[in-house]
Design a protein around this motif. Structure first.
Motif, PDB file in Angstrom:
ATOM      1  N   GLN A 275       0.331  -4.108  -2.420  1.00  0.00           N
ATOM      2  CA  GLN A 275       0.834  -2.776  -2.786  1.00  0.00           C
ATOM      3  C   GLN A 275       0.720  -2.802  -4.095  1.00  0.00           C
ATOM      4  O   GLN A 275       1.348  -3.602  -4.837  1.00  0.00           O
ATOM      5  CB  GLN A 275       2.240  -2.822  -2.199  1.00  0.00           C
ATOM      6  CG  GLN A 275       2.585  -1.447  -1.966  1.00  0.00           C
ATOM      7  CD  GLN A 275       2.539  -0.789  -0.410  1.00  0.00           C
ATOM      8  OE1 GLN A 275       1.598  -1.452  -0.056  1.00  0.00           O
ATOM      9  NE2 GLN A 275       3.120  -0.053  -0.089  1.00  0.00           N
ATOM     10  N   GLY A 276       0.319  -1.643  -4.859  1.00  0.00           N
ATOM     11  CA  GLY A 276       0.528  -1.212  -6.303  1.00  0.00           C
ATOM     12  C   GLY A 276      -0.702  -1.912  -7.190  1.00  0.00           C
ATOM     13  O   GLY A 276      -0.703  -1.740  -8.272  1.00  0.00           O
ATOM     14  N   SER A 277      -1.642  -2.527  -6.531  1.00  0.00           N
ATOM     15  CA  SER A 277      -2.832  -3.299  -7.194  1.00  0.00           C
ATOM     16  C   SER A 277      -3.689  -2.205  -7.537  1.00  0.00           C
ATOM     17  O   SER A 277      -4.592  -2.517  -8.388  1.00  0.00           O
ATOM     18  CB  SER A 277      -3.235  -4.389  -6.409  1.00  0.00           C
ATOM     19  OG  SER A 277      -3.825  -3.904  -4.991  1.00  0.00           O
ATOM     20  N   GLY A 278      -3.633  -1.080  -7.043  1.00  0.00           N
ATOM     21  CA  GLY A 278      -4.476   0.240  -7.294  1.00  0.00           C
ATOM     22  C   GLY A 278      -5.630   0.455  -6.447  1.00  0.00           C
ATOM     23  O   GLY A 278      -6.591   1.106  -6.740  1.00  0.00           O
ATOM     24  N   ARG A 279      -5.363  -0.090  -5.154  1.00  0.00           N
ATOM     25  CA  ARG A 279      -6.573   0.300  -4.079  1.00  0.00           C
ATOM     26  C   ARG A 279      -6.702   1.781  -4.122  1.00  0.00           C
ATOM     27  O   ARG A 279      -7.914   2.174  -4.072  1.00  0.00           O
ATOM     28  CB  ARG A 279      -6.187  -0.573  -2.842  1.00  0.00           C
ATOM     29  CG  ARG A 279      -6.212  -1.791  -2.951  1.00  0.00           C
ATOM     30  CD  ARG A 279      -5.641  -2.485  -1.649  1.00  0.00           C
ATOM     31  NE  ARG A 279      -4.312  -1.791  -1.459  1.00  0.00           N
ATOM     32  CZ  ARG A 279      -3.582  -2.254  -0.505  1.00  0.00           C
ATOM     33  NH1 ARG A 279      -3.947  -3.296   0.590  1.00  0.00           N
ATOM     34  NH2 ARG A 279      -2.138  -1.671  -0.176  1.00  0.00           N
ATOM     35  N   THR A 280      -5.599   2.260  -3.605  1.00  0.00           N
ATOM     36  CA  THR A 280      -5.648   3.954  -3.327  1.00  0.00           C
ATOM     37  C   THR A 280      -6.028   4.465  -4.655  1.00  0.00           C
ATOM     38  O   THR A 280      -7.130   5.440  -4.418  1.00  0.00           O
ATOM     39  CB  THR A 280      -4.330   4.465  -2.736  1.00  0.00           C
ATOM     40  OG1 THR A 280      -4.019   3.572  -1.755  1.00  0.00           O
ATOM     41  CG2 THR A 280      -4.534   5.882  -2.542  1.00  0.00           C
ATOM     42  N   GLU A 281      -5.730   4.082  -5.764  1.00  0.00           N
ATOM     43  CA  GLU A 281      -6.027   4.705  -6.813  1.00  0.00           C
ATOM     44  C   GLU A 281      -7.448   4.576  -7.279  1.00  0.00           C
ATOM     45  O   GLU A 281      -8.156   5.500  -7.750  1.00  0.00           O
ATOM     46  CB  GLU A 281      -5.197   4.210  -8.117  1.00  0.00           C
ATOM     47  CG  GLU A 281      -3.835   4.553  -8.064  1.00  0.00           C
ATOM     48  CD  GLU A 281      -3.041   3.732  -6.990  1.00  0.00           C
ATOM     49  OE1 GLU A 281      -3.654   2.891  -6.503  1.00  0.00           O
ATOM     50  OE2 GLU A 281      -1.624   4.075  -6.858  1.00  0.00           O
TER      51      GLU A 281
END
Lengths: 474, 333
Positions: free
Chosen positions: A282-288
Motif C-alpha cells: 500500500q502506498g508504493s505507487g501502484r495505482t498512481e
C-alpha cells in the motif's frame, strides 16, 4: 438467526437460513456473490426486515426495524464502504449520534478520552481521537469503525470484506484486531472471499449458496478445495488460466524515466500478448502508476511511447484502457443501465459501438439483462460491465487495477479467463492486485514497486516470499 | 485510493481563531481580509482619502450587520447540506409584519418582535418539511417558498407601509463607542450559532447530516429533524435581520430584502468563508470573515467612487477566485 427468508420484488434472496454464532468465536460466512451473504448480514444489522424467521441476541428474541435498534441490541456492522465522516475527527465519528452531554452541552473532553482509551485497547498508536478521519489511511479508518463498534458495547460484530482495501502488512494487523475482539467474548461474523484469511481466522464456517445454507462446520474440518466445492458446487481444479504459450510480441507501450510527485524513474515496457503483474505495498505507487499511464495523473517527466497522454481521453485515443480499482466511484454510472455503461467509452470517443449485446455475452454477464440498472448487480457482474465498456473500443493496452476485488469465486475465474483471452488476442496487459496468489498465478512477469520506484522484476511464477522481499526491502 | 495518507497531528492548541471556530478552512478568508484592508488603505490614501476613519469603520459594521446575520443562518443550513433561497423575501415580509404591528407605538414593539420570530420560524419549518417530507431539493423548495411570499407581498403592498416607534430605532442607529448596536446584535447571533454548532448535539448532527446523510442515518441520527431545525434557525436569523432593517428604515418595505440581494449574497459570503456548498465542512467564523470581506470591498469602492457595474464585476471575480483557491487547497491538502 433461525429460518430467515427474504424476497426483493418477488425474487427470493434468502430461504430458511439458520445461523448461530457463539461468544468469542470468529464465524466466517462465505459464498459466491449473490449467495445472500450481504442480505443476511443486513437483516442482522437491521437494514433489511426479514419476511420470515427470528433473530435472538444473547437469548432474547429481537426485531429490528432500523439499524439503530440493532446497534442498541449489540449488533455492529462494518461495511466495505466505511460509514465515516471524513471532515470530522475520530472521536466525533466514534460517538456520532450518541455524543455524551454534560449540562446540555457536548462533553468533548469525555468523548475524546473515551475514544483514546478505545484506541489504546485496540493497540492503535498511530493516530489519536482528534485527528480528522480524512487524513487517515484505509486501515486506520477501519480501526475507527471497530472502535465505534466497541463503544456501542457490541456483542456481535459483522465485518464485510474487511481486507478488500488493505495491503498485506495491514491485513496482519487486522487479524490481530479480529482475534482481540473474539478474545473479549465478541462474536465476529466475518465475510470474505479470500480463502487464506478464512482459514487463518475462522473457528466456524457457514457456507451459503443461492440463498440457502449449505453447511456450517468447524474450520478445522475443511480445506480450501472442499470449501470451494461447497461454495460453487464444483471443484476448481486450477485457479488460473494457462500462461502465454510463446514469447511476447512487440512493446505496445514503453516508458523511460517516467516521473511525477509520486513516481520516480519508471522504466516499463508492456508487450503484446503479455500480462505484467504490478506488485507493491500500500502506498508504493501502484495505482498512481496505472493512473499515470492512463493520463489521469500524468507523468511530468520522462518519455513514453507511443506518446505521453495528457488526459484519459488522450490515453484512450492512443489505445490505453484502465479498469479502476473503485468501480463504483470511478468505473460505472450506477444509476444507468448496463447498456449505457457498456457504450460509455465508445460514445465519449465517437467510436462505433456495434455488438454491445454480443460483448455482454462474451464477458458472461449473468443474467444478461442489458436494461438493468448497474447498481442492482452483484460486484462480479458490475466488474464484467466495466470490462465490456472497455472491450467496445478494444484498447491495445489494458491496465487492470484490482480487477477482482470484492468479486465472488465464479466471477473471478471468468474475469481471469477474459484477461488471458484479451492477451492472447494481442492486448498488452498490466494487472495490479493486492492478492499475491492471484498476481503470481496470472502474470507472465512481475514488476515490483517500492516508494514510487521500480524495485525489481521477477519472471513468471515466483514465490510469494520473493515478491515480498522486493516489495518490503528497506 | 490506496495511497497511504500520512497522518498529520492536529496541534492540541492552535490559534485562537481555530480554537474558537474549530474550523480550519476559516484561515484564508481572514488573510484575504487583512490584505484587502491594507490594499484599500493604500488605494484610498493615494486617492487622497482616509480609509481608517471612525465614520468608515462604523459604516462597514453597519452595512455588514444585516447581511452578516442572514449569512450566519445560511451557514447553518448549508452545513446541513441544504440551502435557503427564500431569505430575501422573508426579510421583506418580516419588515412589513414588524412595521404594521409596531405602528401601534412603544407597547407594540414586543408583540411585533415576537410575531416576526414566530412567522420566521414557521417559514423555516415549512421549508424544512418540504425538503425532508416531500423530498423536494432545497434549491427548488426554498425558491418555491420565495415565490409564494413574493406573491403575497405583491398582492398587498406596492410601497413602504407601517411605522415603528422612535424607541425601536435605537437598534439601527445607536452605537457604543465605535461599535454600533447592530454589529453587537450580529456578533451575538454569530456567537450563538458558533456555540450551537460546536458545543451542542444538534450542531454535531448538522455537520454529520451535511457531511454524509446516510452515514448519519445509520448512526441513528434523525436526519429529517436536523434539516428542519437548521431551516428554522436560518429563517429566524432572516427574521432578526428583517427587524434590524426595519429599525433603520423606520418602516416596512416589500423590496428591502431583494434590494439587498440577501439570498445570493448570503450564500456568497458563506462560501467565501470556506464552508463547503455541499455541506459538512466549514463554520460561522469563516462566514463572518466572508461578510466583512464583502463589506470592506464595498467600502473601498465607495470611497474610490467606482461605478456600480465595475463593483459587481470585481465582486464576481473575487468570489470565483476564492472558490478556485479553495478547490486547489482541497486537492493538495
Amino acid at each position: 438467526m433461525t429460518g430467515i427468508g427474504k424476497s426483493f420484488l418477488g425474487v427470493r434472496v434468502l430461504q430458511g437460513v439458520d445461523l448461530e454464532a457463539a461468544a468469542g468465536e470468529v464465524h466466517a460466512v462465505v459464498g459466491e456473490n449473490g449467495a445472500g451473504k450481504s442480505t443476511l448480514m443486513k437483516i442482522l444489522a437491521g437494514v433489511h426486515i426479514p419476511d420470515e424467521g427470528t433473530i435472538e441476541v444473547d437469548g432474547r428474541s429481537v426485531e429490528f426495524g432500523h439499524p439503530v435498534e440493532a446497534q442498541l441490541a449489540g449488533v455492529a456492522i462494518i461495511y466495505q464502504e466505511f460509514n465515516l465522516l471524513p471532515e470530522r475527527t475520530v472521536a466525533e465519528n466514534v460517538y456520532l449520534g450518541r455524543e455524551p452531554v454534560r449540562r446540555g452541552l457536548v462533553d468533548r473532553a469525555a468523548m475524546e478520552k473515551a475514544t483514546g482509551e478505545l484506541l489504546r485497547s485496540l493497540g492503535e498508536k498511530s493516530f489519536g481521537p482528534r485527528d480528522l478521519v480524512r487524513r487517515l489511511s484505509v486501515a486506520q479508518q477501519q480501526v475507527v469503525e471497530i472502535a465505534k463498534a466497541l463503544s456501542l458495547n457490541a456483542r456481535i460484530v459483522v465485518m464485510d470484506e474487511p481486507t478488500a482495501a488493505l495491503a498485506d502488512h495491514e491485513v496482519e494487523l487486522l487479524y490481530t484486531l479480529v482475534r482481540r475482539l473474539a478474545g473479549r467474548g465478541i462474536a465476529v461474523l466475518y465475510i470474505s472471499h479470500r480463502l487464506r484469511e478464512i482459514f487463518e481466522l475462522a473457528d466456524q464456517i457457514t457456507v451459503l449458496k443461492d440463498g440457502a445454507r449449505v453447511t456450517t462446520a468447524p474450520a478445522s474440518s475443511l480445506d480450501a478445495g472442499a470449501l470451494v466445492r461447497l461454495m460453487v458446487g464444483r471443484e476448481l481444479d486450477s485457479y488460473f488460466p494457462p500462461r502465454a504459450a510463446g514469447p511476447p510480441g512487440e512493446a505496445l507501450l514503453s516508458v523511460r524515466g517516467g516521473g511525477n510527485d509520486r513516481l520516480h524513474g519508471i522504466d516499463l515496457d508492456l508487450r503484446a500478448g503479455e500480462i505484467v503483474g504490478l506488485a507493491g505495498l500500500q502506498g508504493s505507487g501502484r495505482t498512481e502508476l496505472a493512473k499515470a499511464l492512463f493520463g489521469a495523473e500524468p507523468f511530468t517527466t520522462g518519455d513514453m511511447k507511443p506518446r505521453r497522454p495528457r488526459s484519459p481521453r488522450d490515453a484512450i485515443a492512443v489505445g490505453i484502457g484502465l479498469v479502476t480499482e473503485d468501480r463504483k466511484a470511478e468505473g460505472l454510472l450506477l444509476n444507468q443501465q448496463v447498456r449505457d455503461n457498456a457504450v460509455l467509452v465508445a460514445r465519449a470517443t465517437g467510436r462505433p459501438r456495434s455488438g454491445t449485446d454480443r460483448l455482454l455475452e462474451r464477458v458472461r454477464l449473468n443474467p444478461p439483462r442489458p436494461r438493468q440498472e448497474v447498481r442492482l448487480l452483484s460486484g462480479g457482474n458490475q466488474q464484467k460491465v466495466v470490462l465490456a465498456k472497455w472491450m467496445t473500443v478494444a484498447p491495445r493496452v489494458m491496465l487492470f487495477d484490482e480487477p477482482t476485488r470484492g468479486v465472488d469465486v465464479g466471477a473471478k475465474a471468468a474475469i481471469h479467463d477474459l484477461m488471458r483471452e484479451l492477451a492472447r488476442d494481442g492486448t498488452a496487459i498490466l494487472m495490479i492486485s493486492s492478492e499475491l496468489p492471484e498476481l503470481i498465478g496470472m502474470s507472465d512477469r512481475i514488476v515490483v514497486l517500492r516508494d514510487g520506484r521500480i524495485a525489481g522484476e521477477l519472471p513468471a511464477g515466483p514465490t510469494e516470499e520473493a515478491v515480498m522481499r522486493l516489495a518490503a526491502a528497506s | 485510493m490506496t495511497e497511504q495518507i500520512k497522518v498529520r497531528r492536529v496541534p492540541a492548541g492552535g490559534s485562537i481563531l481555530q480554537r474558537l471556530s474549530g474550523d480550519r478552512p476559516a484561515r484564508p478568508v481572514y488573510l484575504a481580509l487583512a490584505l484587502l484592508i491594507l490594499l484599500g488603505w493604500l488605494l484610498v490614501a493615494l486617492d487622497g482619502g482616509q480609509f481608517v476613519s471612525l465614520e468608515n469603520i462604523v459604516g462597514i459594521q453597519q452595512r455588514s450587520a444585516a447581511l452578516g446575520i442572514v449569512a450566519v443562518g445560511q451557514t447553518v443550513v448549508i452545513l446541513a447540506g441544504s440551502l435557503d433561497l427564500s431569505v430575501a423575501y422573508l426579510i421583506s415580509l418580516n419588515s412589513l409584519v414588524a412595521a404594521e404591528i409596531m405602528a401601534g407605538g412603544d407597547g407594540a414593539v414586543l408583540p411585533g418582535v415576537t410575531t416576526v420570530l414566530v412567522v420566521s420560524a414557521l417559514v423555516g419549518l415549512v421549508n424544512g418539511l418540504i425538503i425532508t417530507r416531500l423530498r423536494v431539493h432545497a434549491f427548488i423548495a426554498t425558491l418555491g417558498v420565495a415565490l409564494i411570499i413574493r406573491g403575497l407581498l405583491d398582492q398587498r403592498y406596492d410601497g413602504p407601509a407601517g411605522s415603528v416607534p422612535a424607541s425601536f430605532l435605537h437598534i439601527g442607529y445607536d452605537r457604543i463607542g465605535p461599535v454600533p448596536v447592530s454589529a453587537l446584535l450580529w456578533a451575538a447571533v454569530a456567537v450563538s450559532a458558533w456555540f450551537l454548532l460546536s458545543r451542542t448535539r444538534l450542531g454535531y448532527r448538522i455537520y454529520a447530516v451535511g457531511g454524509d446523510a446516510e452515514v448519519a442515518r445509520l448512526s441513528g441520527v434523525r436526519t429529517g429533524r436536523v434539516v428542519v431545525a437548521a431551516h428554522v434557525i436560518c429563517s429566524v436569523c432572516a427574521g432578526i435581520a428583517g427587524l434590524l432593517l426595519v429599525s433603520r428604515l423606520a418602516a416596512g418595505a416589500p423590496t428591502v430584502g431583494t434590494d439587498g440581494g440577501y439570498d445570493l449574497e448570503s450564500i456568497a459570503a458563506v462560501v467565501l468563508g470556506g464552508t463547503a456548498l455541499a455541506g459538512g465542512r466549514g463554520g460561522v467564523a469563516g462566514t463572518v470573515g466572508g461578510v466583512l470581506l464583502l463589506a470592506v470591498l464595498d467600502s473601498v469602492f465607495n470611497q474610490l467612487e467606482v461605478d456600480s457595474f465595475a463593483k459587481d464585476v470585481v465582486r464576481g471575480v473575487v468570489l470565483v477566485a476564492a472558490l478556485a483557491i479553495y478547490a486547489r487547497r482541497r486537492r493538495t491538502a
